[in-house]
Design a protein around this motif. Sequence first.
Motif, mmCIF file in Angstrom:
data_model
loop_
_atom_site.group_PDB
_atom_site.id
_atom_site.type_symbol
_atom_site.label_atom_id
_atom_site.label_comp_id
_atom_site.label_asym_id
_atom_site.label_seq_id
_atom_site.Cartn_x
_atom_site.Cartn_y
_atom_site.Cartn_z
ATOM 1 N N UNK A 197 0.787 -1.224 0.000
ATOM 2 C CA UNK A 197 0.000 0.000 0.000
ATOM 3 C C UNK A 197 0.822 1.279 0.000
ATOM 4 N N UNK A 198 2.145 1.167 -0.043
ATOM 5 C CA UNK A 198 3.008 2.349 -0.052
ATOM 6 C C UNK A 198 3.294 2.802 -1.474
ATOM 7 N N UNK A 199 3.238 4.122 -1.678
ATOM 8 C CA UNK A 199 3.601 4.702 -2.970
ATOM 9 C C UNK A 199 5.118 4.821 -3.030
ATOM 10 N N UNK A 200 5.675 4.371 -4.155
ATOM 11 C CA UNK A 200 7.124 4.416 -4.359
ATOM 12 C C UNK A 200 7.430 4.992 -5.725
ATOM 13 N N UNK A 201 8.688 5.418 -5.883
ATOM 14 C CA UNK A 201 9.177 5.832 -7.192
ATOM 15 C C UNK A 201 8.940 4.684 -8.164
ATOM 16 N N UNK A 202 8.379 4.993 -9.324
ATOM 17 C CA UNK A 202 7.930 3.951 -10.257
ATOM 18 C C UNK A 202 9.053 3.088 -10.814
ATOM 19 N N UNK A 203 10.314 3.567 -10.792
ATOM 20 C CA UNK A 203 11.404 2.748 -11.322
ATOM 21 C C UNK A 203 11.562 1.445 -10.562
ATOM 22 N N UNK A 204 11.002 1.369 -9.365
ATOM 23 C CA UNK A 204 11.059 0.143 -8.561
ATOM 24 C C UNK A 204 10.315 -0.994 -9.259
ATOM 25 N N UNK A 205 9.218 -0.661 -9.951
ATOM 26 C CA UNK A 205 8.416 -1.693 -10.596
ATOM 27 C C UNK A 205 7.898 -2.682 -9.572
ATOM 28 N N UNK A 206 7.847 -3.954 -9.946
ATOM 29 C CA UNK A 206 7.347 -4.965 -9.018
ATOM 30 C C UNK A 206 8.444 -5.929 -8.561
ATOM 31 N N UNK A 207 9.699 -5.559 -8.762
ATOM 32 C CA UNK A 207 10.818 -6.407 -8.367
ATOM 33 C C UNK A 207 11.086 -6.262 -6.863
ATOM 34 N N UNK A 208 11.021 -7.360 -6.104
ATOM 35 C CA UNK A 208 11.231 -7.274 -4.649
ATOM 36 C C UNK A 208 12.612 -6.732 -4.265
ATOM 37 N N UNK A 209 13.654 -7.087 -5.021
ATOM 38 C CA UNK A 209 14.992 -6.588 -4.693
ATOM 39 C C UNK A 209 15.091 -5.094 -4.946
ATOM 40 N N UNK A 210 14.498 -4.610 -6.027
ATOM 41 C CA UNK A 210 14.474 -3.166 -6.274
ATOM 42 C C UNK A 210 13.692 -2.454 -5.164
ATOM 43 N N UNK A 211 12.573 -3.041 -4.747
ATOM 44 C CA UNK A 211 11.758 -2.436 -3.692
ATOM 45 C C UNK A 211 12.575 -2.340 -2.395
ATOM 46 N N UNK A 212 13.280 -3.420 -2.042
ATOM 47 C CA UNK A 212 14.115 -3.415 -0.836
ATOM 48 C C UNK A 212 15.204 -2.343 -0.951
ATOM 49 N N UNK A 213 15.873 -2.289 -2.102
ATOM 50 C CA UNK A 213 16.936 -1.313 -2.320
ATOM 51 C C UNK A 213 16.388 0.112 -2.203
ATOM 52 N N UNK A 214 15.271 0.366 -2.848
ATOM 53 C CA UNK A 214 14.631 1.686 -2.783
ATOM 54 C C UNK A 214 14.275 2.046 -1.344
ATOM 55 N N UNK A 215 13.685 1.106 -0.632
ATOM 56 C CA UNK A 215 13.184 1.375 0.711
ATOM 57 C C UNK A 215 14.296 1.499 1.754
ATOM 58 N N UNK A 216 15.391 0.767 1.573
ATOM 59 C CA UNK A 216 16.419 0.690 2.610
ATOM 60 C C UNK A 216 17.719 1.411 2.284
ATOM 61 N N UNK A 217 18.010 1.632 1.000
ATOM 62 C CA UNK A 217 19.322 2.168 0.650
ATOM 63 C C UNK A 217 19.284 3.450 -0.179
ATOM 64 N N UNK A 218 18.558 3.439 -1.280
ATOM 65 C CA UNK A 218 18.640 4.528 -2.259
ATOM 66 C C UNK A 218 18.226 5.848 -1.631
ATOM 67 N N UNK A 219 19.093 6.830 -1.677
ATOM 68 C CA UNK A 219 18.797 8.145 -1.133
ATOM 69 C C UNK A 219 19.126 8.295 0.340
ATOM 70 N N UNK A 220 19.621 7.221 0.977
ATOM 71 C CA UNK A 220 20.013 7.291 2.376
ATOM 72 C C UNK A 220 21.476 7.697 2.451
ATOM 73 N N UNK A 221 21.815 8.735 3.218
ATOM 74 C CA UNK A 221 23.206 9.180 3.284
ATOM 75 C C UNK A 221 24.166 8.049 3.648
ATOM 76 N N UNK A 222 25.183 7.888 2.815
ATOM 77 C CA UNK A 222 26.184 6.830 2.959
ATOM 78 C C UNK A 222 27.540 7.489 3.170
#
Length: 193
Positions: free
Chosen positions: A10-35
Amino acid sequence: MPSLLTGPDGRARCAWVGDDPEYRRYHDEEWGTPLHGDRALFEKMALEGFQAGLSWITILRKRPRFREVFAGFEPEKVADFDEGDVERLMADAGIIRNRAKILATIGNAGIVRGMADGELDELMWSFAPPRTRRRPIEFADVPAVTAESTAMSKELRRRGFRFVGATTMYALMQSAGMVDDHIEGCWRATELG
């Protein structure tokens, strides 16, 4: 193509995530987080270089093997790789077998090894724009290159780094959280503020 997609949770995400679970995890946990950290940013630089011309999901799926064969991306270890290591890497179907990118990663590791502790982190983050930057509304609002990524690329190249073009460095800036390009309405955009 829509700019946002709603996932099965039910969460809205950047559309590049698509329906791939690994992309969703990466988007949610890593992408855009200060490293931060020289090793972490060296790894990010290397993987972004390997990604050039390919999809990021290909790199994500191969990342565990990359980490294994590139000694956890410890610059001190990678800098000591020799021709035997290059041949070993060229024979490994678990990674991207591109000799120029492999050699660039080894050479880049040598440059990082010659830097003071924390210098790569400080250098790369010195090009980050203020976090108050614009919030993209549509994918069309997200640039491929910025003045900051061009300046970062130019300085890294001046120091001898390879596979650090302005587009590649902007992708690094996005993934390492130096910029926040989560689309407005994405739950991560709300979280990162």
